[in-house]
Each structure stands twice: as C-alpha cells, then as structure tokens.
Write a protein that holds these residues in place. Structure first.
Motif, PDB file in Angstrom:
ATOM      1  N   PHE A  11       0.857  -1.177   0.000  1.00 33.32           N
ATOM      2  CA  PHE A  11       0.000   0.000   0.000  1.00 33.32           C
ATOM      3  C   PHE A  11       0.893   1.227   0.000  1.00 33.32           C
ATOM      4  CE2 PHE A  11      -2.773  -3.149   2.081  1.00 33.32           C
ATOM      5  CZ  PHE A  11      -3.882  -3.044   1.257  1.00 33.32           C
ATOM      6  N   GLY A  12       0.783   2.051  -1.043  1.00 36.91           N
ATOM      7  CA  GLY A  12       1.501   3.317  -1.068  1.00 36.91           C
ATOM      8  C   GLY A  12       0.843   4.282  -0.081  1.00 36.91           C
ATOM      9  N   ILE A  13       1.629   5.160   0.513  1.00 39.14           N
ATOM     10  CA  ILE A  13       1.123   6.115   1.503  1.00 39.14           C
ATOM     11  C   ILE A  13       1.359   7.530   1.007  1.00 39.14           C
ATOM     12  CG2 ILE A  13       1.275   6.909   3.893  1.00 39.14           C
ATOM     13  CD1 ILE A  13       2.545   4.155   4.565  1.00 39.14           C
ATOM     14  N   THR A  14       0.260   8.318   0.905  1.00 39.83           N
ATOM     15  CA  THR A  14       0.329   9.700   0.446  1.00 39.83           C
ATOM     16  C   THR A  14      -0.378  10.592   1.450  1.00 39.83           C
ATOM     17  OG1 THR A  14       0.207   8.870  -1.820  1.00 39.83           O
ATOM     18  CG2 THR A  14      -0.135  11.223  -1.497  1.00 39.83           C
ATOM     19  N   PRO A  15       0.209  11.686   1.893  1.00 37.03           N
ATOM     20  CA  PRO A  15       1.638  11.984   1.794  1.00 37.03           C
ATOM     21  C   PRO A  15       2.434  10.991   2.631  1.00 37.03           C
ATOM     22  CG  PRO A  15       0.592  13.527   3.301  1.00 37.03           C
ATOM     23  CD  PRO A  15      -0.507  12.669   2.721  1.00 37.03           C
ATOM     24  N   PRO A  16       3.725  10.840   2.332  1.00 34.27           N
ATOM     25  CA  PRO A  16       4.537   9.907   3.116  1.00 34.27           C
ATOM     26  C   PRO A  16       4.513  10.262   4.598  1.00 34.27           C
ATOM     27  CG  PRO A  16       5.724  10.629   1.161  1.00 34.27           C
ATOM     28  CD  PRO A  16       4.490  11.482   1.261  1.00 34.27           C
ATOM     29  N   LEU A  17       4.658   9.237   5.429  1.00 35.30           N
ATOM     30  CA  LEU A  17       4.703   9.453   6.872  1.00 35.30           C
ATOM     31  C   LEU A  17       6.010  10.140   7.248  1.00 35.30           C
ATOM     32  CD1 LEU A  17       3.490   5.922   8.041  1.00 35.30           C
ATOM     33  CD2 LEU A  17       2.124   8.018   7.875  1.00 35.30           C
ATOM     34  N   THR A  18       5.943  11.012   8.219  1.00 33.80           N
ATOM     35  CA  THR A  18       7.140  11.703   8.704  1.00 33.80           C
ATOM     36  C   THR A  18       7.833  10.849   9.762  1.00 33.80           C
ATOM     37  OG1 THR A  18       5.957  12.809  10.486  1.00 33.80           O
ATOM     38  CG2 THR A  18       6.017  13.932   8.329  1.00 33.80           C
ATOM     39  N   TRP A  19       9.049  11.231  10.098  1.00 31.62           N
ATOM     40  CA  TRP A  19       9.791  10.494  11.107  1.00 31.62           C
ATOM     41  C   TRP A  19       9.056  10.505  12.448  1.00 31.62           C
ATOM     42  CZ3 TRP A  19      12.567   6.619  11.843  1.00 31.62           C
ATOM     43  CH2 TRP A  19      13.228   6.409  13.051  1.00 31.62           C
ATOM     44  N   THR A  20       8.437  11.617  12.799  1.00 30.23           N
ATOM     45  CA  THR A  20       7.683  11.691  14.052  1.00 30.23           C
ATOM     46  C   THR A  20       6.578  10.644  14.079  1.00 30.23           C
ATOM     47  OG1 THR A  20       8.144  14.051  14.211  1.00 30.23           O
ATOM     48  CG2 THR A  20       6.327  13.209  15.539  1.00 30.23           C
ATOM     49  N   GLU A  21       5.878  10.463  12.971  1.00 34.98           N
ATOM     50  CA  GLU A  21       4.819   9.452  12.901  1.00 34.98           C
ATOM     51  C   GLU A  21       5.395   8.039  12.929  1.00 34.98           C
ATOM     52  OE1 GLU A  21       1.387  11.514  10.230  1.00 34.98           O
ATOM     53  OE2 GLU A  21       3.334  11.202   9.257  1.00 34.98           O
ATOM     54  N   ILE A  22       6.492   7.837  12.225  1.00 31.75           N
ATOM     55  CA  ILE A  22       7.100   6.504  12.136  1.00 31.75           C
ATOM     56  C   ILE A  22       7.627   6.053  13.486  1.00 31.75           C
ATOM     57  CG2 ILE A  22       8.998   5.163  11.146  1.00 31.75           C
ATOM     58  CD1 ILE A  22       8.850   7.163   8.727  1.00 31.75           C
ATOM     59  N   LYS A  23       8.387   6.910  14.153  1.00 32.49           N
ATOM     60  CA  LYS A  23       9.076   6.485  15.385  1.00 32.49           C
ATOM     61  C   LYS A  23       8.125   6.251  16.552  1.00 32.49           C
ATOM     62  CE  LYS A  23      10.256  10.918  17.418  1.00 32.49           C
ATOM     63  NZ  LYS A  23      11.311  11.714  17.970  1.00 32.49           N
ATOM     64  N   SER A  24       6.948   6.834  16.518  1.00 33.81           N
ATOM     65  CA  SER A  24       6.009   6.632  17.624  1.00 33.81           C
ATOM     66  C   SER A  24       4.986   5.541  17.325  1.00 33.81           C
ATOM     67  CB  SER A  24       5.294   7.951  17.940  1.00 33.81           C
ATOM     68  OG  SER A  24       4.543   8.379  16.826  1.00 33.81           O
ATOM     69  N   SER A  25       5.160   4.831  16.232  1.00 33.09           N
ATOM     70  CA  SER A  25       4.205   3.790  15.859  1.00 33.09           C
ATOM     71  C   SER A  25       4.758   2.405  16.194  1.00 33.09           C
ATOM     72  CB  SER A  25       3.914   3.871  14.352  1.00 33.09           C
ATOM     73  OG  SER A  25       4.948   3.239  13.621  1.00 33.09           O
ATOM     74  N   PRO A  26       3.913   1.383  16.195  1.00 35.69           N
ATOM     75  CA  PRO A  26       4.408   0.019  16.413  1.00 35.69           C
ATOM     76  C   PRO A  26       5.207  -0.503  15.219  1.00 35.69           C
ATOM     77  CG  PRO A  26       2.045  -0.001  16.051  1.00 35.69           C
ATOM     78  CD  PRO A  26       2.457   1.433  16.121  1.00 35.69           C
ATOM     79  N   PHE A  27       5.286   0.277  14.142  1.00 30.55           N
ATOM     80  CA  PHE A  27       6.053  -0.096  12.958  1.00 30.55           C
ATOM     81  C   PHE A  27       7.445   0.527  12.979  1.00 30.55           C
ATOM     82  CE2 PHE A  27       1.572   0.057  11.881  1.00 30.55           C
ATOM     83  CZ  PHE A  27       1.372  -1.178  11.307  1.00 30.55           C
ATOM     84  N   GLU A  28       7.862   1.032  14.129  1.00 29.06           N
ATOM     85  CA  GLU A  28       9.116   1.766  14.244  1.00 29.06           C
ATOM     86  C   GLU A  28      10.307   0.939  13.749  1.00 29.06           C
ATOM     87  OE1 GLU A  28      12.003   3.643  17.646  1.00 29.06           O
ATOM     88  OE2 GLU A  28      10.048   2.910  18.210  1.00 29.06           O
ATOM     89  N   PRO A  29      11.129   1.522  12.884  1.00 27.60           N
ATOM     90  CA  PRO A  29      12.333   0.811  12.428  1.00 27.60           C
ATOM     91  C   PRO A  29      13.346   0.687  13.562  1.00 27.60           C
ATOM     92  CG  PRO A  29      11.879   2.721  11.051  1.00 27.60           C
ATOM     93  CD  PRO A  29      10.946   2.788  12.215  1.00 27.60           C
ATOM     94  N   VAL A  30      14.043  -0.433  13.581  1.00 23.94           N
ATOM     95  CA  VAL A  30      15.139  -0.628  14.521  1.00 23.94           C
ATOM     96  C   VAL A  30      16.369  -0.877  13.673  1.00 23.94           C
ATOM     97  CG1 VAL A  30      16.052  -2.025  16.379  1.00 23.94           C
ATOM     98  CG2 VAL A  30      13.592  -1.626  16.208  1.00 23.94           C
ATOM     99  N   GLY A  31      17.181   0.133  13.483  1.00 20.76           N
ATOM    100  CA  GLY A  31      18.315  -0.003  12.588  1.00 20.76           C
ATOM    101  C   GLY A  31      17.849   0.048  11.150  1.00 20.76           C
ATOM    102  N   ARG A  32      18.755  -0.008  10.244  1.00 15.26           N
ATOM    103  CA  ARG A  32      18.431   0.111   8.832  1.00 15.26           C
ATOM    104  C   ARG A  32      17.901  -1.205   8.283  1.00 15.26           C
ATOM    105  NH1 ARG A  32      22.476   3.559   5.205  1.00 15.26           N
ATOM    106  NH2 ARG A  32      22.052   5.022   6.850  1.00 15.26           N
ATOM    107  N   GLY A  33      16.688  -1.188   7.752  1.00 17.17           N
ATOM    108  CA  GLY A  33      16.118  -2.366   7.110  1.00 17.17           C
ATOM    109  C   GLY A  33      15.485  -3.373   8.055  1.00 17.17           C
ATOM    110  N   ALA A  34      15.579  -3.176   9.365  1.00 13.52           N
ATOM    111  CA  ALA A  34      14.960  -4.108  10.310  1.00 13.52           C
ATOM    112  C   ALA A  34      13.782  -3.422  10.985  1.00 13.52           C
ATOM    113  CB  ALA A  34      15.982  -4.540  11.355  1.00 13.52           C
ATOM    114  N   TYR A  35      12.825  -4.201  11.416  1.00 14.37           N
ATOM    115  CA  TYR A  35      11.632  -3.640  12.032  1.00 14.37           C
ATOM    116  C   TYR A  35      11.333  -4.367  13.322  1.00 14.37           C
ATOM    117  CZ  TYR A  35      11.153  -1.405   7.602  1.00 14.37           C
ATOM    118  OH  TYR A  35      11.407  -0.647   6.514  1.00 14.37           O
ATOM    119  N   CYS A  36      10.809  -3.649  14.279  1.00 15.61           N
ATOM    120  CA  CYS A  36      10.442  -4.231  15.566  1.00 15.61           C
ATOM    121  C   CYS A  36       8.943  -4.075  15.744  1.00 15.61           C
ATOM    122  CB  CYS A  36      11.179  -3.534  16.691  1.00 15.61           C
ATOM    123  SG  CYS A  36      10.737  -4.129  18.315  1.00 15.61           S
TER     124      CYS A  36
END
Length: 136
Positions: A11-36
């Motif tokens: 699913f494409g996301i428009t507008p893209p999510l900002t870092w503030t939205e990403i880091k506070s979500s359960p989809f937060e990246p942990v390091g490059r290319g890995a997800y927690c």
C-alpha cells in the motif's frame, strides 16, 4: 505447523509518513532495514534522503509504503486487522494499492484492499466462459 499464505504487494502512503509518525508507531524501524513489531507482521518501507544544511548533513526519513516482508510459513490469520490498525494510526494519509494473498489450496486466492477507509478481504469470482453468455 499450519496453513501457509503467501502475501505480496504493498500500500503506497500519500503523503509519506514523517519520522515523528514513524518512530512513535508500532512499525518503528530498529536499525536500517529491520523492524520491531511484536504483534505486527507488516512493515513501513522507510526511505532516507540526505539534505545539506548550514549545520551539516541532515538525514530525513519518511515512509511511503506499507509492505509485507517475506515471512517463511506466514499464517495471515489477522492480516486484515493489521492493515486496519495501520489505517487507524495514520489519519490524514491515503493508502492505495493491495496485498495479493495465495493459500496452499489452488482455489484460495484473495486480496486485501482499502474501501472507504476500511481494510477488506476481496475474493475472486470464477465464471466459466461458455456459461457467462447464457446467464446474462
């Protein structure tokens, strides 16, 4: 062991999510290319861009897609609920695309799509070509 479902697409996301939205979500990246995500199988595809500023190089992270990473022996039990959870977490963003799902049985084909802000399961309708004309 259980029933396996292969899931592809995004699913494409428009507008893209900002870092503030990403880091506070359960989809937060942990390091490059890995997800927690403890109870979430889907992941946000995060892009990084470098921007030169007077203070040095700034790395900007945005997420432009919700994807299904490869998971060996994926069960897809709560896939629709997970997509809906993501939709609910990010109001004001539009999700477009679909996830294609194929189970172990040759007739087990379905999709997850977004309709009116809801994640829904769509199953194909099979019609025999020679009977389509007679039923019309």
């Amino acid at each position: 062991m259980g029933y396996i479902t292969r899931v592809t697409g995004e699913f494409g996301i428009t507008p893209p999510l900002t870092w503030t939205e990403i880091k506070s979500s359960p989809f937060e990246p942990v390091g490059r290319g890995a997800y927690c995500a403890i109870d979430i199988d889907l992941a946000l595809r995060v892009e990084e861009t470098s921007v030169d500023t007077e203070e040095g190089t700034l790395v900007r992270r945005t997420a432009s897609a919700l994807v299904m990473p490869y998971i060996d022996e994926y069960r897809a039990r709560d896939l629709i609920e997970q997509v809906q959870r993501c939709l609910d977490l990010f109001p004001g963003h539009t999700f477009t695309g679909r996830l294609e799902c194929e189970g172990e049985e040759n007739t087990d084909l379905w999709r997850v799509v977004i309709r009116d802000g809801r994640a829904v399961r769509i199953e194909p309708r099979i019609v025999w070509p020679d009977e389509e004309a007679t039923s019309a």
